[in-house]
Scaffold this motif. Structure first.
Motif, mmCIF file in Angstrom:
data_model
loop_
_atom_site.group_PDB
_atom_site.id
_atom_site.type_symbol
_atom_site.label_atom_id
_atom_site.label_comp_id
_atom_site.label_asym_id
_atom_site.label_seq_id
_atom_site.Cartn_x
_atom_site.Cartn_y
_atom_site.Cartn_z
ATOM 1 N N ASP A 256 47.862 38.326 41.449
ATOM 2 C CA ASP A 256 48.957 37.933 42.332
ATOM 3 C C ASP A 256 49.972 37.041 41.646
ATOM 4 O OD1 ASP A 256 47.806 39.285 44.434
ATOM 5 O OD2 ASP A 256 46.500 37.605 44.886
ATOM 6 N N THR A 257 49.562 36.287 40.646
ATOM 7 C CA THR A 257 50.446 35.284 40.071
ATOM 8 C C THR A 257 50.685 35.495 38.582
ATOM 9 O OG1 THR A 257 49.441 33.755 41.627
ATOM 10 C CG2 THR A 257 50.843 32.822 39.936
ATOM 11 N N ARG B 130 58.871 29.154 39.520
ATOM 12 C CA ARG B 130 57.600 28.799 40.149
ATOM 13 C C ARG B 130 57.639 27.339 40.564
ATOM 14 N NH1 ARG B 130 54.667 33.001 41.901
ATOM 15 N NH2 ARG B 130 54.057 34.426 40.261
ATOM 16 N N THR C 143 42.303 32.192 48.371
ATOM 17 C CA THR C 143 41.996 33.619 48.250
ATOM 18 C C THR C 143 42.401 34.316 49.538
ATOM 19 O OG1 THR C 143 39.798 33.117 49.038
ATOM 20 C CG2 THR C 143 40.089 33.306 46.679
ATOM 21 N N TYR D 160 30.819 45.812 52.639
ATOM 22 C CA TYR D 160 30.409 46.353 51.347
ATOM 23 C C TYR D 160 29.703 45.286 50.515
ATOM 24 C CZ TYR D 160 30.805 48.226 46.639
ATOM 25 O OH TYR D 160 30.531 48.651 45.373
ATOM 26 N N TYR D 161 30.282 44.093 50.465
ATOM 27 C CA TYR D 161 29.684 43.035 49.647
ATOM 28 C C TYR D 161 28.320 42.620 50.195
ATOM 29 C CZ TYR D 161 34.133 42.551 47.218
ATOM 30 O OH TYR D 161 35.244 42.791 46.458
ATOM 31 N N GLY E 54 26.414 45.834 42.893
ATOM 32 C CA GLY E 54 27.595 45.003 42.627
ATOM 33 C C GLY E 54 28.858 45.829 42.767
ATOM 34 N N PRO E 55 30.024 45.218 42.837
ATOM 35 C CA PRO E 55 30.275 43.779 42.833
ATOM 36 C C PRO E 55 29.902 43.112 44.157
ATOM 37 C CG PRO E 55 32.304 44.949 43.175
ATOM 38 C CD PRO E 55 31.252 45.994 42.950
ATOM 39 N N PHE E 56 29.726 41.797 44.107
ATOM 40 C CA PHE E 56 29.297 41.056 45.283
ATOM 41 C C PHE E 56 30.394 40.202 45.885
ATOM 42 C CE2 PHE E 56 25.742 41.417 42.287
ATOM 43 C CZ PHE E 56 24.990 42.315 42.994
ATOM 44 N N SER E 57 31.495 40.058 45.177
ATOM 45 C CA SER E 57 32.573 39.207 45.689
ATOM 46 C C SER E 57 33.878 39.577 44.995
ATOM 47 C CB SER E 57 32.268 37.732 45.431
ATOM 48 O OG SER E 57 32.197 37.511 44.040
ATOM 49 N N LEU E 58 34.956 38.990 45.491
ATOM 50 C CA LEU E 58 36.270 39.175 44.878
ATOM 51 C C LEU E 58 36.643 37.814 44.294
ATOM 52 C CD1 LEU E 58 38.475 41.263 44.550
ATOM 53 C CD2 LEU E 58 39.453 40.487 46.676
ATOM 54 N N GLN F 98 41.895 37.261 41.636
ATOM 55 C CA GLN F 98 43.015 37.358 42.581
ATOM 56 C C GLN F 98 44.233 36.622 42.042
ATOM 57 O OE1 GLN F 98 42.228 36.558 46.693
ATOM 58 N NE2 GLN F 98 40.115 37.180 46.497
ATOM 59 N N GLN G 208 25.838 45.292 49.203
ATOM 60 C CA GLN G 208 25.502 45.212 47.781
ATOM 61 C C GLN G 208 24.576 44.029 47.504
ATOM 62 O OE1 GLN G 208 26.234 47.333 45.286
ATOM 63 N NE2 GLN G 208 27.193 48.699 46.753
ATOM 64 N N LYS G 209 24.812 42.917 48.182
ATOM 65 C CA LYS G 209 23.949 41.750 47.994
ATOM 66 C C LYS G 209 22.529 42.059 48.452
ATOM 67 C CE LYS G 209 27.492 38.211 48.548
ATOM 68 N NZ LYS G 209 28.141 37.403 49.572
ATOM 69 N N VAL H 142 57.350 39.187 33.221
ATOM 70 C CA VAL H 142 58.697 38.618 33.078
ATOM 71 C C VAL H 142 58.853 37.973 31.702
ATOM 72 C CG1 VAL H 142 60.285 36.896 33.992
ATOM 73 C CG2 VAL H 142 58.914 38.248 35.542
ATOM 74 N N ALA I 252 53.938 45.308 54.301
ATOM 75 C CA ALA I 252 52.476 45.370 54.371
ATOM 76 C C ALA I 252 52.061 46.255 55.532
ATOM 77 C CB ALA I 252 51.915 43.971 54.563
ATOM 78 N N LYS J 183 63.347 34.251 38.115
ATOM 79 C CA LYS J 183 62.060 33.929 38.720
ATOM 80 C C LYS J 183 61.705 32.475 38.446
ATOM 81 C CE LYS J 183 57.456 35.667 39.158
ATOM 82 N NZ LYS J 183 56.566 36.763 38.896
ATOM 83 N N ARG K 248 38.094 34.424 42.828
ATOM 84 C CA ARG K 248 39.358 33.751 43.043
ATOM 85 C C ARG K 248 40.275 33.885 41.824
ATOM 86 N NH1 ARG K 248 41.753 28.724 45.164
ATOM 87 N NH2 ARG K 248 42.875 27.981 43.364
ATOM 88 N N SER L 177 52.387 39.118 37.020
ATOM 89 C CA SER L 177 53.830 39.311 37.161
ATOM 90 C C SER L 177 54.600 38.332 36.278
ATOM 91 C CB SER L 177 54.247 39.170 38.626
ATOM 92 O OG SER L 177 53.963 37.883 39.077
ATOM 93 N N ASP L 178 54.039 37.118 36.093
ATOM 94 C CA ASP L 178 54.698 36.152 35.219
ATOM 95 C C ASP L 178 54.669 36.617 33.764
ATOM 96 O OD1 ASP L 178 55.187 34.666 37.384
ATOM 97 O OD2 ASP L 178 53.977 32.940 36.817
ATOM 98 N N GLU M 287 53.741 41.225 46.955
ATOM 99 C CA GLU M 287 53.200 41.722 48.225
ATOM 100 C C GLU M 287 52.344 40.650 48.899
ATOM 101 O OE1 GLU M 287 53.868 44.264 50.767
ATOM 102 O OE2 GLU M 287 54.428 44.917 48.768
ATOM 103 N N ARG M 288 51.664 39.854 48.095
ATOM 104 C CA ARG M 288 50.812 38.815 48.678
ATOM 105 C C ARG M 288 51.359 37.440 48.325
ATOM 106 N NH1 ARG M 288 45.959 35.686 48.673
ATOM 107 N NH2 ARG M 288 45.603 35.642 46.462
ATOM 108 N N VAL N 176 60.540 31.081 35.029
ATOM 109 C CA VAL N 176 59.697 31.972 34.236
ATOM 110 C C VAL N 176 60.595 32.905 33.427
ATOM 111 C CG1 VAL N 176 57.820 33.626 34.327
ATOM 112 C CG2 VAL N 176 58.017 31.911 36.087
#
Lengths: 328, 390
Positions: free
Chosen positions: A126-127, B345, B88, B98-99, A113-117, A122, B102-103, A134, A37, B343, A119, A130-131, B389-390, B290
């Protein structure tokens, strides 16, 4: 002779090794995707004096007060200098006054917009993605070719003269053709594309208020302006005439879609009384699912719970039909 | 049909017994059961030149058991068990700015709030709304004090060092709003009732003293930093809630790596991965492997002084794999190890290293960067691309 020597030397120079290893040079230019990272947010941006500098001096920051300056100004600025107005009509590419791009706030077509990311988005990236990769992976060792399916529609085999130019036969075991599937790679991992929320109000046959209330409810829940649809065919038994507006839809995409779905899954569904769950046979087994909500279940949305009295005062809350559509 | 199968068939078609070291187990199985081939493969076989009749009779030559130990690589399955992020991620400063911008733009461009649809005139809700909107000047609660429709609506960008877009400020504003207060503390003017406060007692003794009329306590969101984070408890599953955690173990030699074990008998890689989790960490973990495919691969050759140094391994049947009991204990000369990563979980539960059957002494739940620090260089090169990565 001298000319010939010169030609030879230029020819040989081409074969000389470059001063530094090409690979190392190439590797230094491109950061591999799997490297760790980035330490700082700005590391990923291209270098410029804007990022290098220390930013404005502390004094300048303290002195900067656009609102105060505007308040203290005792003369009016000429409106044409600081108020840009986008032209109302597009008059062609050769007109001197061109409208700005829709992404600019001064444009008439600009939608913020957009106003948020969200959940859920995400979580997908992130989950889930990739599953899926596979799970859907099909291993083809080098030299092996993928299994090729036969023709979807069968030929008419036989000597009968009637088989000539006859349309092809349907698949075995049923009339409907199975959906075509593309192999899943990292480029086309199944992802939710859009959600359509539909409501039809039979009370709107008698009064127009019911449709307005349904529209307000839909808009409050989905954050999208509802679109009304007119009836295509008259049904005398129900008192429905063609051309009446009885149903509404909202098509959700992106941020609105993820927020709506998280509300539905995390807030509404756990609160439902004696809920049997979404039917297992629902959907087309290709990523698309449809489900319905009764009026009392729609009332469980947080936006409705807050303002339930208001909606009830006008009318009962509507029922929903929801389609979740994915690209798979 | 791939090239490997062809060559295996060529070996099988040639006279003499099939040495077990030359043909892999699945190819051997295929060759001994030719009727099980799919139709397409059978059709392809029909096109191939006909095998002489004397060989056709001996299509299944008996497998000889050589006197010398079998030569092979040690085949290992390794579950890469991960706990997906539960929270999150933190937004970058740019995203926050930015958000917020925009709001505020949305407040400027949206139609005015339809107050009379939501609040009937003269109701307590209407009074509360009027009291709150007077302070924050806009329907949105999380963009600070900003009059989008006012004369200073153009001033929609916050200045350097402004905390309006920070998570704490947004949470604070929403909690205050839910408690019935305005989003910021407004200055008290005289005895005017504000924020559910009223003048306390009689006017002679406590002029201007205020007490809460209706104290509403709204539960605040739980913090994103847990106890495990502050104590740096590497074995806790509640650390680094916004990252993916991977389960690593310290093996007999003191090296950190993913849990791994030999594949026994005729079990598959995903069956082996499930068994390793049970034998390594007990049954108190609810996990999901998985898919049936490995997501990564690591190869290590046994060498000494640069030359290959095969090791003789004695393989005993595993008690959980029934097919491994078909053969008694046997020896195998191993040139190295090939690890296939599966893999997995984490759903619920926790690892219990006390029940480990492989001699692993310790386990940790680590994020990607910590995995890099823990494992050796060659191993990291093989595993880094399959970690999120995350």
């Amino acid at each position: 002779m001298a000319l010939l020597q010169e030609v030879t030397s230029t020819f040989l120079r081409r074969f000389k090794a470059p001063p530094a290893s090409l690979h190392r040079k190439w590797a230094s230019h491109c950061r591999h995707a799997s490297t760790g990272a980035v330490a700082q947010e700005t590391d990923e941006l291209e270098q410029s004096s804007f990022l290098q500098g220390e930013g404005p001096a502390q004094q300048a920051i303290e002195r900067f007060d656009p609102a105060g300056v505007a308040k203290r100004r005792n003369r009016r600025l000429p409106p044409s200098r600081y108020q840009f107005r986008s032209p109302r009509y597009y008059r062609g590419p050769l007109h001197p006054h061109q409208p700005p791009r829709p992404s600019e706030p001064s444009s008439r077509e600009f939608a913020p917009g957009p106003f948020s990311l969200p959940r859920l988005e995400q979580t997908y990236h992130d989950t889930l993605a990739s599953d899926y990769m596979v799970l859907a992976y099909a291993h083809l060792p080098p030299g092996q070719t993928a299994f090729k399916k036969g023709e979807r529609l069968r030929r008419w085999e036989g000597d009968s003269p009637y088989f000539k130019n006859r349309p092809l036969r349907g698949p075995r075991g049923g009339d409907t053709l199975r959906l075509l599937r593309k192999p899943v790679t990292f480029r086309n991992v199944p992802q939710l594309q859009r959600v359509t929320v539909h409501t039809m109000s039979s009370d709107a046959i008698n009064s127009g208020a019911a449709l307005h209330v349904s529209g307000m409810v839909l808009q409050a829940i989905t954050n999208v302006r509802a679109e009304a649809h007119e009836v295509k065919k008259s049904v005398a038994g129900f008192g429905v005439r063609a051309g009446m507006y009885l149903s509404l839809t909202c098509e959700l995409k992106g941020e609105d879609m993820y927020h709506f779905l998280s509300k539905l899954v995390d807030v509404v569904m756990p609160k439902m009384k004696d809920w049997p769950g979404v039917k297992g046979s629902s959907g087309d087994f290709s990523g698309n699912i449809a489900l319905g909500l009764k009026a009392e279940e729609v009332a469980l949305f947080p936006e409705m719970e807050v303002n339930y009295d208001m909606c009830v005062r006008y009318y009962l809350s509507p029922t929903f039909r929801i389609w979740l559509l994915a690209n798979s | 049909m791939n090239a490997g199968q062809k060559s295996a068939r060529r070996i099988a078609a040639s006279n003499g017994p099939i040495p077990r070291d030359t043909v892999c187990f699945s190819c051997l199985h295929r060759l001994t059961h030719p009727s099980r081939r799919p139709a397409s493969t059978a059709a392809a076989l029909a096109e191939s030149p006909p095998i002489p009749s004397h060989q056709q009779r001996h299509t299944n030559p008996p497998v000889t058991t050589a006197k010398a130990p079998r030569k092979a690589y040690q085949l290992l399955a390794s579950p890469v068990l991960s706990r997906p992020p539960l929270l999150t991620r933190d937004l970058t400063s740019f995203e926050k700015a930015y958000y917020l911008y925009q709001k505020r733009l949305n407040e400027r461009l949206a139609l005015p709030f339809t107050r009379y649809f939501y609040y009937k005139k003269g109701t307590p809700g209407d009074a509360e709304w009027k009291r709150k909107i007077k302070v924050r000047k806009t329907p949105a609660r999380d963009i600070g004090v900003y009059a989008a429709y006012g004369d200073e609506g153009w001033n929609d960008e916050v200045l350097v060092g402004d905390r309006t877009a920070e998570r704490e400020s947004v949470v604070e504003a929403l909690v205050r709003d839910a408690e019935g207060k305005a989003i910021i503390d407004e200055e008290v003017v005289g005895d005017e009732n504000k924020d559910g406060l009223a003048v306390a007692g009689d006017s002679k003794t406590g002029e201007g003293q205020r007490r809460d009329l209706t104290k509403v306590e709204v539960e605040r969101p739980v913090g994103r930093v847990t106890e495990a984070d502050t104590a740096n408890d590497m074995r806790s599953l509640s650390r680094k809630m916004d990252r993916t955690l991977y389960l690593l173990v310290k093996n007999r030699e003191g090296r950190w790596r993913f849990p791994q074990d030999r594949v026994y008998g005729r079990e598959n890689l995903h069956q082996a991965a499930e068994r390793i989790l049970v034998q390594g960490f007990g049954i108190d973990m609810n996990t999901w492997i998985v898919g049936n495919h490995p997501i990564g691969h690591h190869q290590m050759n046994y060498t000494s002084g640069g030359a290959p140094a095969p090791r003789l391994a004695k393989i005993t049947p595993n008690r959980l794999v029934s097919t491994s009991r078909d053969r008694a204990e046997y020896e195998q000369e191993e040139y190295g190890e090939k690890v296939f990563f599966m893999k997995g979980r984490m759903m619920t539960g926790q690892a219990d290293i006390g029940k480990n059957e492989y001699g692993d002494s310790e386990f940790r739940w680590l994020v990607k960067e910590e995995v890099e620090e823990a494992v050796t260089g060659g191993y990291w090169k093989s595993v880094k691309d399959m970690l999120a990565e995350r």
